[in-house]
Enzyme design. Structure first.
Site, short mmCIF file in Angstrom:
data_model
loop_
_atom_site.label_atom_id
_atom_site.label_comp_id
_atom_site.label_asym_id
_atom_site.label_seq_id
_atom_site.Cartn_x
_atom_site.Cartn_y
_atom_site.Cartn_z
N CYS A 1 41.98 45.23 31.40
CA CYS A 1 40.85 44.64 31.28
C CYS A 1 40.78 43.03 31.59
CB CYS A 1 40.60 44.73 29.57
SG CYS A 1 40.63 46.51 28.95
N HIS B 1 36.51 38.84 26.88
CA HIS B 1 36.61 40.32 26.96
C HIS B 1 36.00 41.02 25.74
CE1 HIS B 1 37.44 44.25 27.72
NE2 HIS B 1 38.44 44.33 26.91
N ASN C 1 33.24 48.55 24.92
CA ASN C 1 34.28 48.18 25.77
C ASN C 1 34.42 48.73 27.21
OD1 ASN C 1 36.67 47.23 26.96
ND2 ASN C 1 37.79 47.43 25.14
#
Ligand code: UT7
Length: 358
Positions: free
Chosen positions: A124, A271, A302
Site C-alpha cells: 500500500c 493511506h 482500502n
C-alpha cells in the site's frame, strides 16, 4: 588510455504534481451486502475500520480500464501536452500478471506506446514509492514529465468469507502527472521497509519457490482447484501494532526531511487502511484538530496502492482541500513498507471520478 567522457542528464530541481485524475468503479457495495457471506456486522466493520461502503468492479470494468481512465484524466487536468510525458510508473499489487507487468499496457492504451513504463510493487506504500521515483526522475532529467498511476482490483484477490480481509479492501485507480514547477512541491521521500514482518500481509498461493512444488502444481487446474486462485492474507492486529510503532517515527522524519513544521501542514492524506489508525496518527503527530484529513475509506474502502491518489482526488473534487495547500502523505502496508512526503496539492481536477457516478 583516454577515458571517454560520458554525458550526464540534468533536470529540474523543483518539481510538483501538476494534475490529478481518478477512476472509481460504478458498483457501491455496502457492509450489509458484504455480510451476506461474511460472518460480521455493519456495526463491527464501521467501528473497527471506519468503512461503510467500498466500490468493486463489475461488468467490463478492470484494473486496465480504470488505470487508463485515471491516467487520461490526470493528463487532461494537468493541461500538459501528452507527448511530453517521458515515463509511466504503475503502482499496483493486484495486477493480474507479473509477466507481463502492467505499465507498458497502460502506456499503450493511453496512446503513449514506446515510453519507459514499469510497475512498482511496494504494497500500500506503492504510490509513495512511485511519486518519489517520479520526482527524482524529473530532477535527474531522465524524463521531463512522469505519470504515476496507482491501481488495484483487490476485490478479485480476496476471499469473501475471510474475516481478516473481506470487509476492508476496495477497487479503484488514481494518477498524477509530475513535472517541473517554479516552487518545489514534492519533498524528498522518507521510505523504508521491514522484511522481518513480511508475512504479516501476504498471499495464500505463491509462484512455486522450489522445483518439487512447481511439479506438484503442474497437475492442478487453476480453474477448478482453489490452490490456483491467489488471495490476499493479512494478520490485521500485527500490522496495526507495526503501524503504531513505525509510522509516528516515519511521519516526524517526513516533516524534518521536508524542512516544515507541524503547523505548516494544512491537509493530512494517510493511506486509507483504517480510519482508527489515521485518527491515532493525526493525534500522535500533534496535527491541528481542524485540519482536513482524508476519509475516503468510508465509501471507497482500502484500495491499497491506489488509496492516496484516490483520497487526494476526493478531497480536491469535493472542496475539502484546495490545490496549492501543503499536505502530508504517508502510505504503508505489505512488505512491510512505507513511504511519505510533504507535497503541494495539485489543482482541483476539472474532470473528476464522480462525474460518471451520478
Ligand atoms: O492496507 C494495508 C495495511 N493494512 C492495515 O494497516 C490494516 C491494519 N489492521 C486493521 O486495520 C485491523 O486490525 C482490522 C480492521 C483488520 C481488524 O480490527 P481489529 O480491531 O484489529 O480486530 P481483531 O482482529 O483484533 O479482532 C477483534 C475482535 C475479535 O473478537 P474477540 O477475540 O475480541 O472476541 C475477533 O474475533 O473482533 C473479532 N473479529 C471480527 N468480528 C466481526 C475479527 N474479525 C471480525 C470481523 N467481523 N470481520
Amino acid at each position: 588510455m583516454t577515458v571517454a567522457k560520458i554525458a550526464a542528464n540534468t533536470g529540474h530541481q523543483n518539481v510538483a504534481m501538476l494534475g490529478i485524475g481518478a477512476c472509481r468503479p460504478s458498483r457501491l457495495v455496502s457492509n450489509h451486502e458484504v455480510c451476506k457471506v461474511l460472518d460480521s456486522t455493519d456495526e463491527w466493520i464501521f467501528e473497527r475500520s471506519g468503512i461503510r461502503n467500498r466500490r468493486w468492479i463489475s461488468g467490463d470494468e478492470s484494473a486496465r480500464s480504470m488505470a487508463a481512465t485515471a491516467a487520461e484524466r490526470a493528463i487532461a487536468n494537468s493541461g500538459i501536452d501528452k507527448e511530453k510525458i517521458g515515463a509511466l510508473i504503475l503502482a499496483t499489487n493486484s495486477w493480474k500478471t507479473k509477466i507481463p507487468h502492467g505499465g507498458p499496457i497502460i502506456a499503450y492504451d493511453i496512446g503513449l506506446n514506446g515510453i519507459p513504463a514499469y510497475d512498482v510493487a511496494a504494497g500500500c506504500g506503492g504510490f509513495g514509492y512511485g511519486l518519489g521515483i517520479a520526482a527524482d526522475t524529473v530532477r535527474a532529467g531522465s524524463a521531463q514529465y512522469v505519470l504515476v498511476v496507482g491501481v488495484e482490483t483487490m476485490s478479485v484477490v480476496m476471499e469473501p468469507t475471510d474475516r481478516n480481509t473481506a470487509f476492508i479492501f476496495g477497487d479503484g485507480a488514481g494518477a498524477v502527472v509530475v513535472g517541473p514547477s517554479e516552487e518545489n512541491g514534492i519533498s524528498p521521500t522518507v521510505w523504508g521497509s521491514d522484511g522481518e514482518n513480511a508475512e504479516a500481509i501476504g498471499q495464500n498461493y505463491d509462484i512455486p519457490e522450489y522445483m518439487d512444488r512447481a511439479q506438484e502444481y503442474q497437475h492442478k487446474d487453476p480453474a477448478t482447484d482453489p490452490v490456483g486462485r491467489m488471495v490476499v492474507t493479512m494478520q490485521g492486529p500485527r500490522v496495526f501494532r507495526w503501524a503504531a510503532i513505525t509510522l509516528p517515527k516515519a511521519l516526524s522524519s517526513v516533516l524534518d526531511t521536508a524542512g516544515v513544521a507541524v503547523n505548516d501542514i494544512e491537509v493530512f492524506v494517510p493511506h486509507q487502511a483504517n480510519a482508527r489508525i489515521n485518527e491515532l496518527m493525526k493525534q500522535n503527530l500533534g496535527l491541528a484538530d481542524d485540519i482536513p484529513m482524508a476519509n475516503d475509506i468510508e465509501n471507497t474502502g482500502n484500495t491499497s496502492a491506489a488509496s492516496i491518489p484516490l483520497a487526494m482526488e476526493e478531497m480536491l473534487a469535493t472542496g475539502k482541500a484546495k490545490g496549492g495547500q501543503t499536505a502530508l502523505l504517508l502510505g504503508f502496508g505489505a512488505g512491510l513498507s512505507y513511504a511519505g512526503a510533504v507535497v503541494t496539492l495539485p489543482p482541483a481536477p476539472e474532470v473528476t471520478s464522480f462525474d460518471d457516478l451520478g
